[in-house]
Each structure stands twice: as C-alpha cells, then as structure tokens.
Design an enzyme around this catalytic site. Sequence first.
Site, PDB file in Angstrom:
ATOM      1  N   ASP A  75       0.877  -1.145  -0.082  1.00 29.26           N
ATOM      2  CA  ASP A  75      -0.057   0.133  -0.117  1.00 29.26           C
ATOM      3  C   ASP A  75       0.743   1.220   0.003  1.00 29.26           C
ATOM      4  O   ASP A  75       1.822   1.451   0.839  1.00 29.26           O
ATOM      5  CB  ASP A  75      -0.848   0.097   1.206  1.00 29.26           C
ATOM      6  CG  ASP A  75      -2.079   1.170   0.866  1.00 29.26           C
ATOM      7  OD1 ASP A  75      -2.868   0.853   0.069  1.00 29.26           O
ATOM      8  OD2 ASP A  75      -2.371   1.938   1.736  1.00 29.26           O
ATOM      9  N   PHE A 158       4.547   4.782 -13.294  1.00 31.63           N
ATOM     10  CA  PHE A 158       3.135   4.858 -13.400  1.00 31.63           C
ATOM     11  C   PHE A 158       2.622   5.497 -12.194  1.00 31.63           C
ATOM     12  O   PHE A 158       3.528   6.251 -11.185  1.00 31.63           O
ATOM     13  CB  PHE A 158       2.475   3.361 -13.024  1.00 31.63           C
ATOM     14  CG  PHE A 158       2.689   2.563 -11.829  1.00 31.63           C
ATOM     15  CD1 PHE A 158       2.247   2.607 -10.543  1.00 31.63           C
ATOM     16  CD2 PHE A 158       4.006   1.637 -11.844  1.00 31.63           C
ATOM     17  CE1 PHE A 158       2.647   2.046  -9.495  1.00 31.63           C
ATOM     18  CE2 PHE A 158       4.370   0.781 -10.970  1.00 31.63           C
ATOM     19  CZ  PHE A 158       3.794   1.031  -9.429  1.00 31.63           C
ATOM     20  N   TYR A 160       1.632   8.701  -9.810  1.00 32.97           N
ATOM     21  CA  TYR A 160       2.238   9.907  -9.700  1.00 32.97           C
ATOM     22  C   TYR A 160       3.564  10.241 -10.143  1.00 32.97           C
ATOM     23  O   TYR A 160       4.058  11.176 -10.064  1.00 32.97           O
ATOM     24  CB  TYR A 160       1.976  10.349  -8.202  1.00 32.97           C
ATOM     25  CG  TYR A 160       0.594  10.337  -7.704  1.00 32.97           C
ATOM     26  CD1 TYR A 160      -0.261  11.651  -8.096  1.00 32.97           C
ATOM     27  CD2 TYR A 160      -0.121   9.407  -7.151  1.00 32.97           C
ATOM     28  CE1 TYR A 160      -1.397  11.841  -7.474  1.00 32.97           C
ATOM     29  CE2 TYR A 160      -1.396   9.420  -6.925  1.00 32.97           C
ATOM     30  CZ  TYR A 160      -2.159  10.723  -7.082  1.00 32.97           C
ATOM     31  OH  TYR A 160      -3.500  10.345  -6.721  1.00 32.97           O
TER      32      TYR A 160
END
Length: 200
Positions: A75, A158, A160
Amino acid sequence: MKFKLIRGMRLVAATHNPGKAREIAALLDGNYEIVTAAEVNLPEPDETESTFVGNAVLKARHAADRSGLVALADDSGLSVRALDGAPGIFSARWAGPDKDFAHAMAQVERRLEEAGGHDRFAWFTSALAVAWPEGPTVVVEGRIDGALAFPPRGDRGFGYDPIFVPEGHSQTFGEMDPVAKDAMSHRARAFARLKAALVD
C-alpha cells in the site's frame, strides 16, 4: 516452522495493477513466481484502514486467506506537505474508478495552487505486508522524499511518477530508467527491509 520466502515460491501479489506487479517481481530479483490477484480471480477488498500499514495488512490477509498462497501486498502513495499529507492513503482513489492518474496529478497541482503553491515538498511511502495462509503477517515500510514538478514529465513508471523528483536528482520518476528508480524508490527501500527479514 520458520516463515521465510523460499526461492521459486509462488506468491500472489495483492494487486490488480500489472505495472505494480511487474515492479514487485523486479524488486524480488525474479526469484519468485508472481501472480496477481486478478489472475487468481480475487476481488479487490475495500481499503478501510487509516494507514498504509493497515491497508497493506488488510490486502495481504485477504489475498492469502482466499488464494491459499503466500500473499504480498503493497500500500503506497504520495503525500504532499502543503496538503497536510494528502492524497496519502487516498492516492489511488484520487485517480477515480478509471485509474486516471493524469486527472489525479492535475488535482494535486490545482490543490497546491489553492494552498499557495510555494511548498513543493512531497514523499512517497510504501508499506509491504507478507501474509501466510493461516499464518503470520510481516510488515515493513519505506519512504523517499522529493519535490513536485509540473507539468508532468516522462512516460515511464506509473501513478504519480511523472510529477515526483526525488531528492538529489533532476529527473522525475516518470523520466528515470526503471532500474535507476528501482534502486532508490520507496518500494525498493521497503523491499530491502523485507528481504532482510524474510529471505535467507
């Protein structure tokens, strides 16, 4: 039984993002057979926790318990100091259901301008969790600091990546050679800690 990641082991990456799964495979040095949650028909759970660590554990446990495989979940997200740490755990949600990160990056730029636009300090965080079916969960974190750059630059990476310039560098993650990015990224730092803990 000592819980370790054994070379050649089949792992489920608790993601539906093929870019993230490729990065995970590379960061594990190609030593494992990585399948994505999508490939084993696992739905994405609702990320209901309030921290990166909480959501990584939630996703890893969900994938391990339903697939019967050792699961690895990441995450991660972008935090912007001038936005009080936003988008943070909501980084993917800012991209909307279509995962439109051009929209998400434009939203970061707009909110930064509304906040005055002077403070460009930002950081990426990655929390990694490895869960064994009916076994333990191990979690580690990595972080890299940098600054935001607009307009977005580069079409590598990928999320940001095209607006984030890591400290000490002039290229965005979106412009960098993936090998160079993988050597320093928040995810790389988390993986280094993970390998130290779980790989013999």
